[in-house]
Structures are given as C-alpha cells and as structure tokens.
Design a protein around this motif. Structure first.
Motif, short mmCIF file in Angstrom:
data_model
loop_
_atom_site.label_atom_id
_atom_site.label_comp_id
_atom_site.label_asym_id
_atom_site.label_seq_id
_atom_site.Cartn_x
_atom_site.Cartn_y
_atom_site.Cartn_z
N GLU A 33 0.93 -1.14 0.02
CA GLU A 33 -0.07 0.05 0.01
C GLU A 33 0.97 1.21 -0.14
O GLU A 33 0.46 2.20 -0.68
CB GLU A 33 -0.94 0.06 1.40
N VAL A 75 -13.02 -0.34 -3.24
CA VAL A 75 -13.30 -0.87 -1.94
C VAL A 75 -14.73 -1.59 -1.93
O VAL A 75 -15.09 -2.50 -1.31
CB VAL A 75 -13.48 0.45 -0.83
N VAL A 76 -15.75 -1.11 -2.82
CA VAL A 76 -16.94 -1.44 -3.17
C VAL A 76 -16.73 -2.85 -4.00
O VAL A 76 -17.54 -3.70 -3.48
CB VAL A 76 -17.59 -0.36 -3.94
N ALA A 120 -10.16 4.12 -6.23
CA ALA A 120 -9.88 3.57 -5.11
C ALA A 120 -11.08 3.39 -4.25
O ALA A 120 -11.46 2.22 -3.76
CB ALA A 120 -9.02 4.54 -4.08
N ALA A 121 -11.96 4.27 -4.36
CA ALA A 121 -13.62 4.00 -3.81
C ALA A 121 -14.10 2.76 -4.56
O ALA A 121 -14.66 2.06 -3.85
CB ALA A 121 -14.33 5.14 -3.75
N VAL A 122 -14.15 2.53 -5.79
CA VAL A 122 -14.81 1.68 -6.43
C VAL A 122 -13.98 0.37 -6.25
O VAL A 122 -14.62 -0.72 -6.15
CB VAL A 122 -14.53 1.97 -8.08
N ASN A 140 -8.07 9.13 -9.36
CA ASN A 140 -7.38 7.96 -8.99
C ASN A 140 -8.07 7.75 -7.64
O ASN A 140 -8.11 6.59 -7.03
CB ASN A 140 -5.86 8.60 -8.58
N GLY A 141 -8.59 8.83 -6.78
CA GLY A 141 -9.19 8.52 -5.67
C GLY A 141 -10.52 7.75 -5.82
O GLY A 141 -10.97 6.96 -4.99
N MET A 142 -11.37 8.33 -6.72
CA MET A 142 -12.45 7.21 -7.26
C MET A 142 -12.62 6.03 -7.57
O MET A 142 -13.22 5.14 -7.09
CB MET A 142 -13.25 8.29 -8.23
#
Length: 190
Positions: free
Chosen positions: A72, A107-108, A103-105, A99-101
């Motif tokens: 990580e 996680v889901v 990362a959220a995808v 890039n952040g979005m």
C-alpha cells in the motif's frame, strides 16, 4: 487481540522512510506493489489452510499486515504520480480525483467479492484473490517497458508543452504575433 488493529498503521509509519528510497519507474513500482499485495493474500491462504486443522499463530496475520502495508505504501504515491504524469495540462486535479474515485470503486468491489466466502472455502478464496492480483502485477511488469515508451512518446506535443497542445498564433494590438497554448485534450481553439 484488539492491538492487531494498530499493526497496519505502525507498519506504514515504520516502512515509510525506507520506501522513500526506492528507485525505479512508476509502472515498476505499481507492478511490484501489486505483487507484494498478492503475496499477502497467498500468505493468508496458507494460514487459512492450516487453521482448518489446528490453531495458527498470530504471526501469520502480522506477516500479512506487513506485506499489505508495504504494498500500500508503495502503490499510493506511485498511483498519484502516474495520474499526474499522464494528465493533460490543466487536468491534473481531475485525474488525481479519478485516482481517488477508483480507490473507492475498489473498496466497493472488494466488499462484493467478499461474498464469495459464502460459497468458497477461505483458503481457496484467498488463493484466488492472491493469484489474480499477482497475475495483474506480473502482466503490468511485463508491459512496463512498453508503457514507459508510450508515456514518453506522448509526454509532449509538437511544441513540448503537453500531449496534444499546440501554439495558436493571434495578432496582438500592435500587429505583432503572440502565442497562446491550447492545452485542452479536445483541441478546441481558445
């Protein structure tokens, strides 16, 4: 056992000074970090397999946290650097947000993939996830030289200002020519 929750942040803090000294291309770092993260899943598969027959040491989980933290801490800054490097001029903030979005995808998607544990034994689940991540890391490592060439070929437009940019000439108030850069990815005129 609640102290295990502090192992991951502790490893991040301890590994950060050493990770900053890593050299290599961004794609190589991303591929390496995926390899380390995939290896953490494989280690967890081994622990889950042994746990079916006997009690296992907490050292297995600490080893998984160590590998995961290492992956990580290399991946996060490399991903940001890659997003900033490939972004057209004026679009870096949007690419960093993407890039952040993603990362959220992730996680889901990871939460949805966890549902497989209801139909697969844990060792098989962890081995499948680890193998998939290792395969993606290996494929990226194999393509790293070509990706570096693609990035360096498209790193600047004909005027050296960025991909697809060009200088638009306009006449100034005194009849002189001044140049403006059109750096939009769609090539619209200013």
């Amino acid at each position: 056992m609640s102290w295990l929750q502090s192992a991951h942040p502790l490893f991040v803090l301890l590994l950060a000074p050493f990770v900053t000294r890593l050299r290599g291309g961004v794609t190589t770092k991303v591929a390496g970090s995926l390899g380390v993260a995939g290896l953490s899943f494989v280690v967890m598969a081994g622990a889950a397999f042994l746990a079916r027959e006997q009690r296992v040491s907490v050292a297995w989980l600490i080893g998984v946290y160590l590998l995961y933290s290492l992956g990580e801490i290399v991946l996060a800054p490399a991903g940001l650097a890659l997003a900033a490097a490939v972004a057209p001029p004026g679009f870096a903030n949007r690419f960093l947000a993407l890039n952040g979005m993603f990362a959220a995808v992730g996680v889901v998607l990871g939460g949805q993939l966890y549902r497989l544990t209801s139909v697969l034994p844990l060792p098989v689940y962890f081995l499948l996830m680890g193998t998939a991540v290792l395969a993606i890391g290996a494929a990226l490592a194999a393509r790293a030289p070509r990706l570096r060439r693609c990035r360096s070929d498209g790193a600047s437009g004909p005027d050296g200002r960025g991909p697809g940019s060009r200088v638009i000439r306009a006449h100034g108030p005194a009849g002189g020519v001044r140049g403006r850069t059109d750096a939009s990815p769609l090539g619209r005129q200013l």
